[in-house]
Design a protein around this motif. Sequence first.
Motif, PDB file in Angstrom:
ATOM      1  N   ILE A  10     -24.309 116.924   0.251  1.00 47.78           N
ATOM      2  CA  ILE A  10     -25.123 117.171   1.449  1.00 47.78           C
ATOM      3  C   ILE A  10     -25.134 118.646   1.800  1.00 47.78           C
ATOM      4  O   ILE A  10     -26.169 119.229   2.096  1.00 47.78           O
ATOM      5  N   LEU A  11     -23.973 119.283   1.734  1.00 46.04           N
ATOM      6  CA  LEU A  11     -23.907 120.706   2.064  1.00 46.04           C
ATOM      7  C   LEU A  11     -24.732 121.516   1.088  1.00 46.04           C
ATOM      8  O   LEU A  11     -25.452 122.425   1.468  1.00 46.04           O
ATOM      9  N   LEU A 266     -34.085 122.384  -9.672  1.00 47.74           N
ATOM     10  CA  LEU A 266     -33.808 123.317  -8.573  1.00 47.74           C
ATOM     11  C   LEU A 266     -32.359 123.254  -8.123  1.00 47.74           C
ATOM     12  O   LEU A 266     -31.835 124.231  -7.579  1.00 47.74           O
ATOM     13  N   GLU A 267     -31.681 122.107  -8.335  1.00 44.65           N
ATOM     14  CA  GLU A 267     -30.270 122.014  -7.976  1.00 44.65           C
ATOM     15  C   GLU A 267     -29.408 122.913  -8.854  1.00 44.65           C
ATOM     16  O   GLU A 267     -28.304 123.296  -8.467  1.00 44.65           O
ATOM     17  N   GLY A 268     -29.909 123.283 -10.041  1.00 41.87           N
ATOM     18  CA  GLY A 268     -29.136 124.129 -10.939  1.00 41.87           C
ATOM     19  C   GLY A 268     -29.411 125.613 -10.787  1.00 41.87           C
ATOM     20  O   GLY A 268     -28.829 126.433 -11.494  1.00 41.87           O
ATOM     21  N   VAL A 269     -30.297 125.970  -9.855  1.00 39.64           N
ATOM     22  CA  VAL A 269     -30.660 127.379  -9.635  1.00 39.64           C
ATOM     23  C   VAL A 269     -29.698 127.989  -8.615  1.00 39.64           C
ATOM     24  O   VAL A 269     -29.312 127.314  -7.655  1.00 39.64           O
ATOM     25  N   PRO A 270     -29.274 129.252  -8.784  1.00 42.06           N
ATOM     26  CA  PRO A 270     -28.358 129.876  -7.815  1.00 42.06           C
ATOM     27  C   PRO A 270     -28.950 129.909  -6.400  1.00 42.06           C
ATOM     28  O   PRO A 270     -30.165 129.829  -6.220  1.00 42.06           O
ATOM     29  N   TYR A 271     -28.073 130.048  -5.404  1.00 44.28           N
ATOM     30  CA  TYR A 271     -28.546 130.129  -4.022  1.00 44.28           C
ATOM     31  C   TYR A 271     -29.308 131.431  -3.767  1.00 44.28           C
ATOM     32  O   TYR A 271     -30.208 131.477  -2.941  1.00 44.28           O
ATOM     33  N   LEU A 289     -41.287 119.089  -0.130  1.00 36.18           N
ATOM     34  CA  LEU A 289     -40.559 119.805  -1.175  1.00 36.18           C
ATOM     35  C   LEU A 289     -40.294 121.247  -0.760  1.00 36.18           C
ATOM     36  O   LEU A 289     -39.206 121.787  -0.981  1.00 36.18           O
ATOM     37  N   ALA A 290     -41.292 121.883  -0.141  1.00 35.30           N
ATOM     38  CA  ALA A 290     -41.133 123.267   0.318  1.00 35.30           C
ATOM     39  C   ALA A 290     -40.056 123.369   1.391  1.00 35.30           C
ATOM     40  O   ALA A 290     -39.216 124.277   1.370  1.00 35.30           O
ATOM     41  N   LYS A 291     -40.051 122.434   2.339  1.00 33.92           N
ATOM     42  CA  LYS A 291     -39.062 122.472   3.417  1.00 33.92           C
ATOM     43  C   LYS A 291     -37.655 122.230   2.892  1.00 33.92           C
ATOM     44  O   LYS A 291     -36.681 122.790   3.396  1.00 33.92           O
ATOM     45  N   ASP A 292     -37.527 121.387   1.858  1.00 36.82           N
ATOM     46  CA  ASP A 292     -36.210 121.064   1.315  1.00 36.82           C
ATOM     47  C   ASP A 292     -35.584 122.227   0.561  1.00 36.82           C
ATOM     48  O   ASP A 292     -34.373 122.438   0.627  1.00 36.82           O
TER      49      ASP A 292
END
Length: 519
Positions: A10-11, A266-271, A289-292
């Motif tokens: 979640i974080l 996108l979960e594997g892309v750096p912050y 998708l944009a907001k997430d």
Amino acid sequence: MALNTLTVTILRRNGFKPIFQNVKHLQFHNSQTNVLKNNKYLSLSSNGDSCVASGLRRNLFESKFYSVKHAQNDLDYYKEHKITVIGDNVPSPFRDFENCEFPEYIKTFLNKKGLIKPTVIQSQGWPVALSGQNLVGIAQTGTGKTLAYLLPAVIHIKEKQGRKGKGPRVLVLAPTRELARQIEDVALEFKTLFNVRCLCIYGGVSRARQAAELHDGVDILIATPGRLNDFINSKTTNLSRCTYVVLDEADRMLDMGFEPQIREALEGVPYERQILMFSATWPKEVEHLAKDYLGEFVQINVGSTELSANHNIQQNFHICEQEDKMEKFKEIMHDISSHGLGKILVFTNTKRFVDTLALTLKRNGWPAVGIHGDKTQNQRDAIINKFRNGNTNILVATDVAARGLDVDGVTHVINYDFPNTIEDYIHRIGRTGRLQNKGVSHTILSEDDSRHAKSLVSILREANQVVPQELEDMARSYSLSKEKEQQMKYNYKSNYGWKSNKRWNNSRSRNNFNRYDRY
């Protein structure tokens, strides 16, 4: 253990981890924060006394990127070109190449290509991308969106130091092989000029060759979502050093069911990443998708976000019975031939009928080729090249050619079958009338397509074109039939529902009755 895993997920999804990390260093960065405030890069909280941690993270990242001037007195330019910009700290648009903030090597490249001035989406998209902000660009097809994100990508690679590793630094996701290949053609121009390594990966071809090139290292990776996730899951590559991500034709990718693959990538892309999302329409799925994943972003709308067709396309509609469609199609082809045969793109809804219609055209003296998803990639490339080079003037296709097919000189688009959605209709006819050229579309409608008539009437009116009386009658007839259907359902519920029977007065009985009544 399960609870801890859920908490971490979640974080990560909502981006709180970098917030906590930056809060620890707020005091350390206090002197730098003042500098950022003076340069208007820092977002302030409501009381104006302290910075928002997420804004600090994003803006510290921005400050390391290529700087641009902030917008001043650009309202006349926005009004002239029908641009709507939503967001904070929006840079001023690039109105010409000489006075823009590009490095000299980019200006030299643009001059060699013979480009005179940027398109509308490029003029505002370039400075926003260079400022390091996340971007959502809504514009019609054929407006130069590919260069709008590829030029800043090259500057991103040349001006910023990347992490060590072999994974890509720039990722471009596209819905179809054809669009991915088209993006690759543009990106390859940078390979020799700027020593930028480019690779395009997609399904339908050898996986081993693509894996070998990924292993050698790449700067710009252009990919379809399925093949990308295949390589990520097999540990062939990763996105740990990818800080510039582009989602091209985002609405189409979601229509095709690629949302799980997009989110996994996108979960594997750096912050510390920058995401640019380009779309021709702005449906709820793209907005979510944009907001997430984009957080704060600048949105650029060229024209209206409502459905609209290119005004350079003359739209024609032919209403007939289902069994008369082939005769109507031949009439249209004879009419086009009498005025000179240009490049014609014909759309059908099924793969089987593509081959049938192409064969019918050949037997009637019109040289035609067909393309659909069952053909191999080599076959598809050969057919498209034949159409692009003018060796054949007629291409029959399913929606694999509705987006990303950039062929000069398409004068006519014919919809033998109407597509499943009105958005696909917009993209189909958008294959003509590109780059301010004029185009003509012909669409054959039967009674089965009447549910789209109302939307088509609105699109014609928005384009200031005459609405055929037959189309208006079809829209009115469909509305009346839907009203009649609703009335019949209401009468049925009134006559047989729980309201007419006092035995079902208590709530428990009512719930049971309604539950069985639904099936």
